[in-house]
Design a protein around this motif. Sequence first.
Motif, PDB file in Angstrom:
ATOM      1  N   UNK A 184      69.682 -64.932  44.565  1.00  0.00           N
ATOM      2  CA  UNK A 184      69.678 -66.360  44.278  1.00  0.00           C
ATOM      3  C   UNK A 184      70.701 -67.049  45.151  1.00  0.00           C
ATOM      4  N   UNK A 185      70.360 -68.264  45.586  1.00  0.00           N
ATOM      5  CA  UNK A 185      71.227 -69.029  46.491  1.00  0.00           C
ATOM      6  C   UNK A 185      71.374 -70.440  45.956  1.00  0.00           C
ATOM      7  N   UNK A 186      72.600 -70.938  46.044  1.00  0.00           N
ATOM      8  CA  UNK A 186      72.876 -72.306  45.613  1.00  0.00           C
ATOM      9  C   UNK A 186      73.971 -72.897  46.482  1.00  0.00           C
ATOM     10  N   UNK A 201      67.240 -66.417  37.055  1.00  0.00           N
ATOM     11  CA  UNK A 201      65.854 -66.776  37.386  1.00  0.00           C
ATOM     12  C   UNK A 201      65.238 -67.726  36.373  1.00  0.00           C
ATOM     13  N   UNK A 202      65.916 -68.001  35.273  1.00  0.00           N
ATOM     14  CA  UNK A 202      65.420 -68.951  34.284  1.00  0.00           C
ATOM     15  C   UNK A 202      65.894 -70.371  34.557  1.00  0.00           C
ATOM     16  N   UNK A 203      66.675 -70.570  35.596  1.00  0.00           N
ATOM     17  CA  UNK A 203      67.226 -71.891  35.892  1.00  0.00           C
ATOM     18  C   UNK A 203      66.104 -72.844  36.306  1.00  0.00           C
ATOM     19  N   UNK A 210      67.726 -71.479  44.384  1.00  0.00           N
ATOM     20  CA  UNK A 210      66.573 -70.992  45.122  1.00  0.00           C
ATOM     21  C   UNK A 210      66.628 -69.468  45.210  1.00  0.00           C
ATOM     22  N   UNK A 211      65.467 -68.845  45.071  1.00  0.00           N
ATOM     23  CA  UNK A 211      65.385 -67.400  45.131  1.00  0.00           C
ATOM     24  C   UNK A 211      64.864 -66.916  46.465  1.00  0.00           C
TER      25      UNK A 211
END
Length: 338
Positions: A184-186, A201-203, A210-211
Motif C-alpha cells: 500500500x502507498x500513500x 485494504x479496507x480503506x 493505493x495498492x
Amino acid sequence: MASGSDFALAVSSELESVLRLETVNYFVTRRPWLDLYGVNVRPVAPVGSASRRPYVDPALIHRSLPDELLFEVFARMTPYDLGRASCVCRKWKYTIRNPVFWRNACLKAWQLSGIVENYKILQSKYDGSWRKMWLSRPRLRTDGLYVSRNTYIRAGVAEWKITNPVHVVCYFRYLRFFPSGRFLYKNSSQKVKDVAKCMNFRSSKADCVFGGHYTLSDDKVVLFLSNYVVEAAVLYPGMRPTVLRIRLRIRGTTSGANNRMDLISLVTSGVNSSEASAPEEDILGVVEGWQDDETHNPDVPAVSHKRGMTPFVFVPFEEVETSVLNLPVEKMDYFVPG
C-alpha cells in the motif's frame, strides 16, 4: 579499696573489649555482593540435553510453567519479540535457539520464493541455519510502515508586508508491505500516528491509499556487490490513468534490522486504456520492462522525479504513537533518517 593503678587497668581492659566488639561488628556486616566471590554459577542446560543429573530450576516461572507451554508461548511470538525474550535468561536463550521458530518466520517472510527455493538457499548460503538466514538475508518488514519525510520551501503571498513570507512544507510517503507480494502507498502531510489507522485494504477512496505489487530481487552491480532492489508499481486511476514506478534499495542499520530503504528512482508515466484495465496485481508486470522516459499516453508525459528522494525509515506499529516523525517542523528542524 582498689588502688589507682588497678582502676586504670580495669578501664583500659573495658575500652579494649569495646573496640574489639566494634571491629567484629564491622567485619560481619552482610554485603550481598561479597557473597558472589567463590560461587560457581551453574549454566542452565539446553533443552533436550543428554545430561542424566537431575536439575531443579530455581526460577519460579520455570517451576510453574512446563517446557511444553513455554514452547507454545514462544511459537506465537514475532521474531523480534523472540530476540528480546532471548535476553531474559539462559534457558529462554537456549529454548529460542530452536530452529522451528526461525523456520516458520523465514518461510512466512519469503513465501513468494516457495518452500523448495527457500530450502535451497538455506543450504547453499546459510549453512542450514534458519536463524542465520533470518538475520543475514535481506527482506521487507511487514510489521510496520516505511516512512519517508520530505520538506521543501515555498514562497508565500505578501500581505501588507515588504518581503514575501517563506513556508516550510512537510509531507510524507508511506509504504506498507505484505508477505503476499502486495503493498500500500500513500502520499500525505498527515503524521504517522494518523496514517497507520488507514493503511489497510479496507480503506476508502477518501483516504487516498493505493495498492500495488512488488518484487524483491538480487541485483548484481560493479565489484560484485549484491544489492537487494525492490521493484514496485502503483496505478492511479481516473480520466488520465498514471502509473508510479518505484525502485528501492533495502538495507539495515544493524544485522537483521532491514529498517532503511533508499530511493533509486521514482517515475510517473501514462498508460493506455487496455493497460489501465488490467488487474491491480498485474500492473507491475505491465511496466516491468519500461524505460524511465517511456509513456503510453501522450497526455501524460513520463517524469523522473529528482526531489523528495529521502530514504525510508521503518516504524513498527507499536511505535507509531511515539515516533519522532510525529513532531512538527518547528520541533524537528533537521532530521537525518539514514
